[in-house]
Design a protein around this motif. Structure first.
Motif, short mmCIF file in Angstrom:
data_model
loop_
_atom_site.label_atom_id
_atom_site.label_comp_id
_atom_site.label_asym_id
_atom_site.label_seq_id
_atom_site.Cartn_x
_atom_site.Cartn_y
_atom_site.Cartn_z
N GLY A 293 -3.70 -3.32 -1.47
CA GLY A 293 -4.63 -4.11 -0.70
C GLY A 293 -4.00 -4.93 0.40
N ARG A 294 -2.69 -4.77 0.61
CA ARG A 294 -2.01 -5.54 1.66
C ARG A 294 -1.43 -4.58 2.68
N GLY B 128 4.77 -14.33 5.30
CA GLY B 128 4.09 -13.18 4.73
C GLY B 128 4.66 -11.84 5.17
N HIS C 59 5.39 -1.83 -1.34
CA HIS C 59 4.15 -2.36 -0.79
C HIS C 59 3.27 -2.86 -1.92
N TYR C 60 2.31 -3.69 -1.54
CA TYR C 60 1.40 -4.29 -2.51
C TYR C 60 -0.01 -3.77 -2.26
N LEU D 59 1.24 -5.03 4.41
CA LEU D 59 2.71 -5.05 4.42
C LEU D 59 3.29 -3.91 3.59
#
Ligand code: ADP
Ligand code: MG
Length: 214
Positions: free
Chosen positions: A13-14, A37, A10-11, A16
């Motif tokens: 602040g995202r 995305g 995961h990234y 996903l």
């Protein structure tokens, strides 16, 4: 057998987060669909070894490849924008992977010419790639991907830059060549028709997980 075992990514602040497992047998093509995305390209980069996942394993025939660099995985990755080398002619673009493997240049070029012959591109072998049409460039990209006889082929939206007629034509041609080569193939696409035409199984990537489509 290509195996993704509990891949996690995961990234900051995202929303996903990839959290999935997947298996693809040699000779099989699996399609991955999913909104823009949703993490499709991220997943292919992890398989190719361009990105190390936070957790999970990428395996071939049971061997963990996490520590194996991309060029030693025996996988080929092909992007939508072909990423051919503009300063090289068609033949040297195709020969590139063999030269990288330290095959003498003359032999690499000979093999590239033989493959270009099979792809109907023999007459263009000495042209710069940017003089070719979009469809021809995509064929060159496939020839370049296949020349090292990869055990897995990773296609990231391979035809999305092409018009509809050409897309349908290349879809068939690619399917035939993939079937001949007995590779495990992962096809990322947002086009369900393309996925139906090319893949035996398909999954939708949603919220980081794989939902079976067929
Ligand atoms: P897809 O190919 O399905 O369109 P991507 O895998 O390219 O999706 O991207 C998934 C999400 O992760 C996007 O929101 C994207 O902005 C984000 N992302 C991709 N790579 C990075 C990165 N290196 N750092 C931060 N965010 C990233
Ligand atoms: Mg993408």
């Amino acid at each position: 057998m290509l195996e993704l075992d509990q891949i996690t990514q995961h990234y900051a602040g995202r929303p996903l987060a990839l959290s999935l497992s997947l298996r693809v047998a040699p000779g099989d093509t699996v399609a991955l669909l999913g909104a823009s995305g949703s993490g499709k390209s991220t997943l292919l980069k992890i398989v190719a070894g361009l990105q190390v996942p936070e957790a999970g394993r990428v395996l071939w025939a049971g061997e963990d490849l996490v520590a194996v660099p991309p060029e030693r995985r025996g996988f080929a990755l092909m992007f939508q924008d072909f990423a051919l080398f503009p300063h090289l002619d068609v033949r040297d673009n195709v020969a590139f992977g063999l030269i990288e493997q330290r095959l003498p240049k003359a032999q690499a070029r000979e093999q590239a010419e033989a493959l270009l012959q099979r792809f109907g591109l023999a007459a263009q072998a000495r042209q710069k790639v940017w003089t070719l049409s979009g469809g021809e460039q995509q064929r060159v990209a496939l020839a370049r991907a296949l020349i090292t006889r990869p055990r897995a082929l990773l296609l990231d939206e391979p035809f999305s830059a092409l018009d509809a007629d050409l897309r349908a034509q290349l879809r068939e041609e690619f399917s035939r060549r993939i079937a001949e080569s007995n590779m495990a193939c992962v096809l990322v696409t947002h086009d369900e028709t393309e996925a139906r035409a090319m893949a035996r199984h398909a999954w939708r990537l949603r919220e980081g997980r794989l939902v079976a489509l067929w």
